[in-house]
Write a protein that holds these residues in place. Structure first.
Motif, PDB file in Angstrom:
ATOM      1  N   LEU A  18      37.752  46.084  51.343  1.00  0.00           N
ATOM      2  CA  LEU A  18      36.300  46.165  51.194  1.00  0.00           C
ATOM      3  C   LEU A  18      35.700  47.142  52.184  1.00  0.00           C
ATOM      4  CD1 LEU A  18      35.306  42.445  50.591  1.00  0.00           C
ATOM      5  CD2 LEU A  18      35.180  44.322  48.948  1.00  0.00           C
ATOM      6  N   TYR A 175      24.552  45.615  59.945  1.00  0.00           N
ATOM      7  CA  TYR A 175      25.327  45.759  58.721  1.00  0.00           C
ATOM      8  C   TYR A 175      26.183  47.015  58.808  1.00  0.00           C
ATOM      9  CZ  TYR A 175      21.371  48.848  57.655  1.00  0.00           C
ATOM     10  OH  TYR A 175      20.403  49.834  57.712  1.00  0.00           O
ATOM     11  N   SER A 386      30.710  37.346  53.306  1.00  0.00           N
ATOM     12  CA  SER A 386      30.097  37.560  54.622  1.00  0.00           C
ATOM     13  C   SER A 386      28.726  36.909  54.770  1.00  0.00           C
ATOM     14  CB  SER A 386      29.987  39.067  54.916  1.00  0.00           C
ATOM     15  OG  SER A 386      31.232  39.701  54.814  1.00  0.00           O
ATOM     16  N   ALA A 399      26.809  39.733  51.518  1.00  0.00           N
ATOM     17  CA  ALA A 399      27.167  40.963  50.815  1.00  0.00           C
ATOM     18  C   ALA A 399      27.579  40.615  49.389  1.00  0.00           C
ATOM     19  CB  ALA A 399      28.306  41.679  51.530  1.00  0.00           C
ATOM     20  N   GLY A 406      28.210  48.087  46.625  1.00  0.00           N
ATOM     21  CA  GLY A 406      28.070  47.064  47.633  1.00  0.00           C
ATOM     22  C   GLY A 406      26.645  47.031  48.153  1.00  0.00           C
ATOM     23  N   GLN A 427      27.786  52.256  50.212  1.00  0.00           N
ATOM     24  CA  GLN A 427      28.037  50.828  50.168  1.00  0.00           C
ATOM     25  C   GLN A 427      27.447  50.163  51.407  1.00  0.00           C
ATOM     26  OE1 GLN A 427      29.700  49.547  47.594  1.00  0.00           O
ATOM     27  NE2 GLN A 427      31.169  51.027  46.816  1.00  0.00           N
ATOM     28  N   ARG A 429      27.624  46.359  53.537  1.00  0.00           N
ATOM     29  CA  ARG A 429      28.329  45.069  53.596  1.00  0.00           C
ATOM     30  C   ARG A 429      28.309  44.537  55.031  1.00  0.00           C
ATOM     31  NH1 ARG A 429      32.062  48.827  52.258  1.00  0.00           N
ATOM     32  NH2 ARG A 429      32.148  47.977  50.165  1.00  0.00           N
ATOM     33  N   GLU A 430      28.991  43.439  55.240  1.00  0.00           N
ATOM     34  CA  GLU A 430      29.182  42.833  56.557  1.00  0.00           C
ATOM     35  C   GLU A 430      27.851  42.555  57.288  1.00  0.00           C
ATOM     36  OE1 GLU A 430      32.170  42.149  58.287  1.00  0.00           O
ATOM     37  OE2 GLU A 430      33.543  42.809  56.718  1.00  0.00           O
TER      38      GLU A 430
END
Length: 438
Positions: A18, A175, A386, A399, A406, A427, A429-430
């Motif tokens: 990811l 993020y 996450s 996410a 994403g 993207q 995420r996190e």
């Protein structure tokens, strides 16, 4: 590899894949765009009148618009459009409560922006329309660059007065973004205000970055970087950019998590064999091994009182959530539903935990009530991951995927409120929600 360790190895590989995924490279730092995708039908009507100003003064931002947007994003308030207002009072004497009552407003906010030697002085007053009474008022001094933050603080004060819960408009979100792939991969760890504005790049890399974790005072971030072709854990001070390498052992260095008092950092290390949970004293630098098991133990998270640590382990044959004392010792399994539960963290009140759970092949966000042992699903995507609690416990950010990209999303713990946070490209995420800003 034994059958006991295989599922968690797949989890670690899944997380890395990811982080490596990305899209085209971008040159600027785009902010997060927030789209409200669900709200509460019984949201309270409220009017935030455009703030008055001293003659000739032009504030750098529209205070009322920012406050209204902050309250609207909670899903619990429905700000009145400015075009529908019959008048625009800026002082208590100018308020006609009958007009606002006829318009169906429960509450009214007025304010003014005045010059100050340090920049601006912003005052506001919150009224109960039907009782024709003042509920709260305050005056704040702000610099030009701090006016958005001042508006967020006012929104939080209004939210807390009307709901009894702290607001989170003045908080921040960390993020990870990624663009490109292979030799063109560009990864950044960013911090933005909770409304997506003021994005700041904390660190950039051509290798994966993951697992950002806030210190309790909101001044530092711990994270995992692969910038030297191997995993390492850093702690970075946001105001100065100064960072410190705290773990770079052979093998896995991952999943950092600050203790509630900020003196210790839990993490996953494999330096002694299988991945286990360790605690690093950030003052003495003493490293303590907390688990010692043939299975994989990873993703530690502290309870709000600092007495417990929950973590992911496949010691029972599949990834599940376990709890142990913060000093180590026997572990108790908490998750009972499903064959995959991971990435758990405590609610601010310690009464529940949020996690990633697999349901019919889809990865969803689940909330486990610790007293009743009942799991409730909060998301409906196919690849949700996450999760992170807002510091007031009312919202969760996570996410997910939207149209193959994403993105981030938020949902309320009670249901009904949802938003999607996207960038124009790349993207995202996190996510990790910051503590309350004091």
């Amino acid at each position: 590899m034994s059958r006991h360790t295989r599922p968690l190895h797949l989890l670690l590989i899944f997380t890395l894949v990811l982080s490596l995924a990305g899209l085209e490279q971008v040159l600027a730092t785009p902010r997060l765009n927030i789209e409200i995708t669900g709200g509460i039908e019984a949201a309270q009507p409220i009017a935030i009148v455009p703030f008055g100003t001293a003659e000739g003064l032009i504030p750098p931002v529209d205070m009322a618009a920012i406050i209204g947007a902050d309250l609207a994003r909670t899903g619990r308030f429905k700000p009145m459009p400015t075009r529908d207002m019959l008048d625009m009072p800026t002082t208590r004497e100018e308020v006609d409560f009958r007009d606002w009552s006829l318009l169906g407003m429960n509450n009214l906010v007025i304010g003014r922006v005045e010059p100050d030697p340090r920049g601006y002085r912003v005052s506001f007053t919150l009224f109960d329309v039907f009782r024709a009474t003042e509920l709260a008022s305050s005056s704040l001094v702000s610099t030009k660059s701090g006016m958005r933050q001042t508006a967020h603080r006012i929104a939080d004060a209004i939210y807390e007065k009307l709901t009894g819960q702290p607001g989170v408009a003045a908080t921040r979100i960390a993020y990870v973004t990624s663009t490109g792939s292979g030799p063109d991969l560009s990864v950044t760890l960013r911090v933005a205000d909770a409304d997506g504005y003021n994005p700041q790049t904390i660190v950039s890399s051509s290798e994966p970055l993951m697992s950002p974790a806030w210190s309790p005072d909101g001044q530092r971030l711990a994270y995992v970087s692969f910038e030297n072709k191997r995993a390492a854990i850093y702690i970075q001070e946001l105001s100065s950019g100064r960072r410190e390498l705290v773990a770079s052992y052979p093998g896995i260095n991952g999943s950092p998590a600050f203790s509630p008092d900020g003196t210790r950092l839990a993490m996953t290390l494999s330096k002694d064999g299988n991945p286990d949970i360790y605690s690093l004293n950030l003052i003495s630098r003493e490293l303590t091994r907390l688990t010692d098991h043939y299975a994989i133990d990873t993703e530690p998270s502290w309870s709000p009182d600092g007495q417990w640590i929950i973590f992911t382990s496949n010691r029972g044959g599949s990834p599940q959530i376990y709890r142990m004392a913060a000093t180590g010792g026997p572990a108790e399994r908490l998750s009972r539903e499903g064959d995959y539960n991971a990435r758990a963290s405590y609610a601010p009140d310690g009464r529940s935990i949020v996690m990633v759970t697999r349901v019919n092949g889809a990865f969803r966000i689940g909330l486990l009530d610790l007293a009743r042992g009942v799991m409730r699903l909060l998301s409906r995507g196919d690849l949700d991951e996450s999760p992170s609690f807002a510091p007031n416990g009312a919202l969760i950010i996570y996410a997910t995927l939207h149209e193959g990209r994403g993105v981030l999303a938020t949902t309320s713990v009670e249901g009904g409120i949802s938003q999607r946070l996207t960038q124009d490209s790349g993207q995202v995420r996190e996510p990790a929600w910051s503590p309350l800003r004091r």
